[in-house]
Design an enzyme around this catalytic site. Sequence first.
Site, PDB file in Angstrom:
ATOM      1  N   LYS A   1       0.830  -1.221   0.000  1.00  0.00           N
ATOM      2  CA  LYS A   1       0.000   0.000   0.000  1.00  0.00           C
ATOM      3  C   LYS A   1       0.852   1.254   0.000  1.00  0.00           C
ATOM      4  CE  LYS A   1      -2.140  -0.953   3.891  1.00  0.00           C
ATOM      5  NZ  LYS A   1      -1.544  -2.254   4.260  1.00  0.00           N
TER       6      LYS A   1
ATOM      7  N   ARG B   1      -9.304   1.369   8.379  1.00  0.00           N
ATOM      8  CA  ARG B   1      -8.955  -0.007   8.717  1.00  0.00           C
ATOM      9  C   ARG B   1     -10.076  -0.707   9.475  1.00  0.00           C
ATOM     10  NH1 ARG B   1      -3.119   0.831   8.764  1.00  0.00           N
ATOM     11  NH2 ARG B   1      -1.975  -1.085   9.035  1.00  0.00           N
TER      12      ARG B   1
ATOM     13  N   ARG C   1      11.671  -6.347   5.414  1.00  0.00           N
ATOM     14  CA  ARG C   1      11.447  -4.951   5.025  1.00  0.00           C
ATOM     15  C   ARG C   1      12.337  -4.032   5.865  1.00  0.00           C
ATOM     16  NH1 ARG C   1       5.472  -2.386   4.935  1.00  0.00           N
ATOM     17  NH2 ARG C   1       5.449  -2.722   7.174  1.00  0.00           N
TER      18      ARG C   1
ATOM     19  N   ARG D   1      11.210  -1.893  11.291  1.00  0.00           N
ATOM     20  CA  ARG D   1      10.106  -1.512  12.176  1.00  0.00           C
ATOM     21  C   ARG D   1       9.939  -2.582  13.249  1.00  0.00           C
ATOM     22  NH1 ARG D   1       4.958   0.013   8.450  1.00  0.00           N
ATOM     23  NH2 ARG D   1       3.947  -0.892  10.271  1.00  0.00           N
TER      24      ARG D   1
ATOM     25  N   ARG E   1      -0.728  -8.716  13.468  1.00  0.00           N
ATOM     26  CA  ARG E   1      -1.264  -7.697  12.548  1.00  0.00           C
ATOM     27  C   ARG E   1      -2.112  -8.346  11.459  1.00  0.00           C
ATOM     28  NH1 ARG E   1       3.964  -5.033  10.641  1.00  0.00           N
ATOM     29  NH2 ARG E   1       2.651  -3.665   9.376  1.00  0.00           N
TER      30      ARG E   1
END
Length: 211
Positions: free
Chosen positions: A13, A85, A124, A157, A168
Amino acid sequence: MRVLFLGAPGAGKGTQAALLARRLGVPHLSTGDLFRQAVREGTPLGREAQAYMDRGELVPDAVVVGMVRERLQGETGFVLDGFPRTLPQARALEEELAVLAAPLDAAVLLEVPEELILRRLTARRLCRSCGAVYHLEFHPPRIPGRCDRCGGELYQRDDDREETVRRRLEVYRQETAPVAQFYRDRGLLRQVDGTGSEEEVSHRVASALGR
Ligand code: AMP
């Protein structure tokens, strides 16, 4: 144009929203980026959000909606990412856009299989200075640990660690997946295959938006 991106964490996203916003010349509004910035700056909003983020939980609707509402004032076009969300957030956005007489043009749902999501998120890395996103395997920086764009330091992160990623994904299935149906009911949902390179996905996004 007013567009938002839906999809699981790691669906792409942020990357696609940034590309599209640049192409359209409209602001890119990422609630996750805004929270991370608030945490870095140690603001009251950041202090409130951090505990939820660390656990992989959602920040309460009222907090997120207030922040987005403030940012939308005076904008005629935008690309939203990471918001809404939950169904209450989707309804609040719909009301706010009705007040601004600026209805949404499309909600793009990026679809990526779960095993690929896990591979994407755990490798990531983000730039501490400009927020650019890398992947150790699929999109590595030219100099390890440094941002290609600004030379900033890359970091992982906290919520990209495997245990939090699983939480998540669970939250996504329970809270966010129903938001896709909300936009399908309004004829605004565009489902896009989120696998492949950034360029491939951005072409699919552009054609789903008829551009
Ligand atoms: P993201 O960068 O979009 O993955 O967001 C990182 C974290 O910020 C999420 O796991 C949530 O804790 C929080 N967050 C971001 N956007 C929202 C939202 N729309 N509603 C609730 N929490 C959010």
